[in-house]
Design a protein around this motif. Structure first.
Motif, PDB file in Angstrom:
ATOM      1  N   GLY A   1     -17.988 -11.740  27.822  1.00 60.56           N
ATOM      2  CA  GLY A   1     -16.884 -11.301  26.970  1.00 60.56           C
ATOM      3  C   GLY A   1     -16.313 -12.362  26.050  1.00 60.56           C
ATOM      4  N   ALA A   2     -16.761 -13.605  26.167  1.00 58.17           N
ATOM      5  CA  ALA A   2     -16.263 -14.657  25.277  1.00 58.17           C
ATOM      6  C   ALA A   2     -16.940 -14.558  23.918  1.00 58.17           C
ATOM      7  CB  ALA A   2     -16.520 -16.029  25.887  1.00 58.17           C
ATOM      8  N   ASP A   3     -16.209 -14.898  22.873  1.00 60.11           N
ATOM      9  CA  ASP A   3     -16.810 -14.939  21.538  1.00 60.11           C
ATOM     10  C   ASP A   3     -17.644 -16.209  21.358  1.00 60.11           C
ATOM     11  OD1 ASP A   3     -15.567 -12.524  20.343  1.00 60.11           O
ATOM     12  OD2 ASP A   3     -13.708 -13.637  20.701  1.00 60.11           O
ATOM     13  N   VAL A   4     -17.158 -17.305  21.937  1.00 55.58           N
ATOM     14  CA  VAL A   4     -17.878 -18.580  21.886  1.00 55.58           C
ATOM     15  C   VAL A   4     -17.936 -19.156  23.298  1.00 55.58           C
ATOM     16  CG1 VAL A   4     -17.939 -20.927  20.953  1.00 55.58           C
ATOM     17  CG2 VAL A   4     -17.073 -19.045  19.535  1.00 55.58           C
TER      18      VAL A   4
ATOM     19  N   GLN B   1     -21.983 -13.065  20.432  1.00 55.00           N
ATOM     20  CA  GLN B   1     -21.524 -14.326  20.996  1.00 55.00           C
ATOM     21  C   GLN B   1     -22.237 -15.506  20.355  1.00 55.00           C
ATOM     22  OE1 GLN B   1     -22.233 -13.178  25.253  1.00 55.00           O
ATOM     23  NE2 GLN B   1     -20.174 -14.001  25.569  1.00 55.00           N
ATOM     24  N   ALA B   2     -21.549 -16.641  20.349  1.00 54.81           N
ATOM     25  CA  ALA B   2     -22.150 -17.900  19.910  1.00 54.81           C
ATOM     26  C   ALA B   2     -22.162 -18.860  21.091  1.00 54.81           C
ATOM     27  CB  ALA B   2     -21.350 -18.508  18.762  1.00 54.81           C
ATOM     28  N   ILE B   3     -23.193 -19.713  21.134  1.00 57.70           N
ATOM     29  CA  ILE B   3     -23.330 -20.706  22.191  1.00 57.70           C
ATOM     30  C   ILE B   3     -23.218 -22.087  21.554  1.00 57.70           C
ATOM     31  CG2 ILE B   3     -24.780 -21.610  24.040  1.00 57.70           C
ATOM     32  CD1 ILE B   3     -23.894 -18.726  24.469  1.00 57.70           C
ATOM     33  N   ALA B   4     -22.335 -22.908  22.087  1.00 60.81           N
ATOM     34  CA  ALA B   4     -22.145 -24.258  21.564  1.00 60.81           C
ATOM     35  C   ALA B   4     -22.319 -25.259  22.697  1.00 60.81           C
ATOM     36  CB  ALA B   4     -20.748 -24.400  20.952  1.00 60.81           C
ATOM     37  N   SER B   5     -23.223 -26.201  22.516  1.00 59.94           N
ATOM     38  CA  SER B   5     -23.490 -27.210  23.544  1.00 59.94           C
ATOM     39  C   SER B   5     -22.976 -28.570  23.101  1.00 59.94           C
ATOM     40  CB  SER B   5     -24.986 -27.301  23.823  1.00 59.94           C
ATOM     41  OG  SER B   5     -25.279 -28.436  24.613  1.00 59.94           O
ATOM     42  N   MET B   6     -22.347 -29.284  24.043  1.00 59.45           N
ATOM     43  CA  MET B   6     -21.881 -30.641  23.776  1.00 59.45           C
ATOM     44  C   MET B   6     -22.721 -31.678  24.510  1.00 59.45           C
ATOM     45  SD  MET B   6     -17.740 -30.338  23.558  1.00 59.45           S
ATOM     46  CE  MET B   6     -17.496 -30.134  25.320  1.00 59.45           C
ATOM     47  N   ALA B   7     -23.891 -31.268  24.990  1.00 56.10           N
ATOM     48  CA  ALA B   7     -24.773 -32.177  25.729  1.00 56.10           C
ATOM     49  C   ALA B   7     -25.531 -33.073  24.750  1.00 56.10           C
ATOM     50  CB  ALA B   7     -25.746 -31.386  26.590  1.00 56.10           C
TER      51      ALA B   7
ATOM     52  N   GLY C   1     -37.277 -12.452  20.437  1.00 54.72           N
ATOM     53  CA  GLY C   1     -37.065 -12.980  19.090  1.00 54.72           C
ATOM     54  C   GLY C   1     -35.616 -13.004  18.648  1.00 54.72           C
ATOM     55  N   GLU C   2     -34.707 -12.652  19.542  1.00 50.46           N
ATOM     56  CA  GLU C   2     -33.279 -12.627  19.210  1.00 50.46           C
ATOM     57  C   GLU C   2     -32.579 -13.859  19.780  1.00 50.46           C
ATOM     58  OE1 GLU C   2     -31.777 -10.362  17.301  1.00 50.46           O
ATOM     59  OE2 GLU C   2     -33.690  -9.322  16.997  1.00 50.46           O
ATOM     60  N   TYR C   3     -31.639 -14.408  18.993  1.00 47.63           N
ATOM     61  CA  TYR C   3     -30.869 -15.564  19.434  1.00 47.63           C
ATOM     62  C   TYR C   3     -29.412 -15.384  19.009  1.00 47.63           C
ATOM     63  CZ  TYR C   3     -35.391 -17.799  20.082  1.00 47.63           C
ATOM     64  OH  TYR C   3     -36.667 -18.087  20.490  1.00 47.63           O
ATOM     65  N   PRO C   4     -28.501 -15.961  19.761  1.00 52.65           N
ATOM     66  CA  PRO C   4     -27.110 -15.975  19.300  1.00 52.65           C
ATOM     67  C   PRO C   4     -26.935 -17.080  18.262  1.00 52.65           C
ATOM     68  CG  PRO C   4     -27.287 -17.178  21.348  1.00 52.65           C
ATOM     69  CD  PRO C   4     -28.674 -16.644  21.038  1.00 52.65           C
ATOM     70  N   GLY C   5     -25.753 -17.186  17.668  1.00 54.94           N
ATOM     71  CA  GLY C   5     -25.455 -18.365  16.874  1.00 54.94           C
ATOM     72  C   GLY C   5     -25.453 -19.565  17.810  1.00 54.94           C
ATOM     73  N   VAL C   6     -26.184 -20.613  17.449  1.00 52.81           N
ATOM     74  CA  VAL C   6     -26.332 -21.773  18.328  1.00 52.81           C
ATOM     75  C   VAL C   6     -25.753 -23.011  17.643  1.00 52.81           C
ATOM     76  CG1 VAL C   6     -27.981 -23.283  19.503  1.00 52.81           C
ATOM     77  CG2 VAL C   6     -28.377 -20.816  19.452  1.00 52.81           C
ATOM     78  N   TYR C   7     -24.876 -23.703  18.362  1.00 50.79           N
ATOM     79  CA  TYR C   7     -24.230 -24.905  17.830  1.00 50.79           C
ATOM     80  C   TYR C   7     -24.480 -26.096  18.748  1.00 50.79           C
ATOM     81  CZ  TYR C   7     -21.668 -22.061  14.498  1.00 50.79           C
ATOM     82  OH  TYR C   7     -21.347 -21.214  13.478  1.00 50.79           O
ATOM     83  N   TYR C   8     -24.752 -27.210  18.129  1.00 51.47           N
ATOM     84  CA  TYR C   8     -24.810 -28.489  18.833  1.00 51.47           C
ATOM     85  C   TYR C   8     -23.595 -29.270  18.365  1.00 51.47           C
ATOM     86  CZ  TYR C   8     -26.692 -33.191  19.987  1.00 51.47           C
ATOM     87  OH  TYR C   8     -26.891 -34.469  20.452  1.00 51.47           O
TER      88      TYR C   8
END
Length: 263
Positions: free
Chosen positions: A62-65, A91-97, A114-121
């Motif tokens: 249920g989180a947006d990010v 949803q978007a996934i953001a990693s701080m690793a 073939g589907e991905y969420p928005g991905v942030y580093y």
């Protein structure tokens, strides 16, 4: 916007505190998960409206990010744990690793369709907890609107910059590792102040306010550091003598070499 932060360590806790102090995200819309409850309870005391849980999948649902604030060697394990709870369309996934780029994140998030969420580093620094952070981010599979939202969210906690992924390591050296380098200069200056006759607490107060003053001059005047240096270096004066002595000891080259070693 609902935010899930997985991991309540130094960086996860710092981001949770920064978001809770801001105005763009309601504290009641922030959920933090962690394997043990100790750090969660500390956050809950500081921000009673914050949601806490020991279940990563519960936090992510249920989180947006979803912000992954775990060590690099835990990223794949955590993604596998929450993957079934994710909605890639919303949803978007953001990693701080550190060191885990977007290509690797997409490999971990691959479901075979073939589907991905928005991905942030993301690479923030610990000053984000006091709304003075510097965050670098790069993204794939995102939209301009989502990029703008993410930038606004992290800019509220200091400053943020969307950069090409090739610059993320450099950003880490300058801003994330850079906090430690600035602290090391401050420590050295305090020790010098003690040698000059001040008590340690007096020396720390003097040095901290001097560093803050230097930063405020650059921000207020939008000037180059050399321009501000010129204002206090009179010919034959004590400032230029001090600067030259520092350079003879390799001050500038030591800083540059340290930054390069951090990449």
């Amino acid at each position: 916007m609902k935010i899930a932060i997985i991991g309540a360590g130094n960086m996860g806790g710092a981001v949770a505190r920064g978001l809770a102090k801001g105005s763009l995200v309601k504290t009641s819309d922030i959920t933090v998960s962690n394997p043990s409850r100790g750090k969660l309870e500390v956050l809950k005391v500081e921000f009673p409206e914050l949601n806490i849980t020991c279940e990563n999948s519960q936090a992510a649902a249920g989180a947006d990010v979803v912000i992954l604030a775990v060590k690099p060697w835990k990223i794949q394990e955590v993604i596998e744990e929450i993957k079934g709870s994710l909605d890639y369309d919303n949803q978007a996934i953001a990693s701080m690793a550190g060191g885990i780029g977007t290509a690797q994140l997409c490999t971990y998030l691959d479901r075979g369709d073939g589907e991905y969420p928005g991905v942030y580093y993301l690479i923030p620094n610990t000053a984000i907890a006091v709304m003075s952070g510097m965050t670098f981010m790069t993204s794939v599979c995102s939209t301009p609107e989502l990029d703008a939202q993410m930038l606004a969210m992290f800019k509220e906690m200091g400053d943020a910059m969307l950069v090409e992924e090739r610059l993320m390591d450099a950003g880490m050296a300058l801003a994330s590792c850079g906090i430690a380098y600035v602290m090391r200069y401050i420590r050295a200056a305090i020790e010098g102040g003690v040698e000059l006759g001040f008590y340690p607490k007096q020396a720390q107060e003097i040095v901290v306010h001097t560093v803050k003053g230097a930063i405020d001059l650059l921000l207020e005047n939008k000037s180059n550091p050399e321009a501000e240096i010129d204002k206090v270096t009179t010919p034959g004066g004590i400032t230029i003598k001090g600067l030259n002595e520092m350079e003879l000891s390799g001050f500038t080259s030591a800083v540059i070499r340290g930054l390069k070693a951090s990449r």
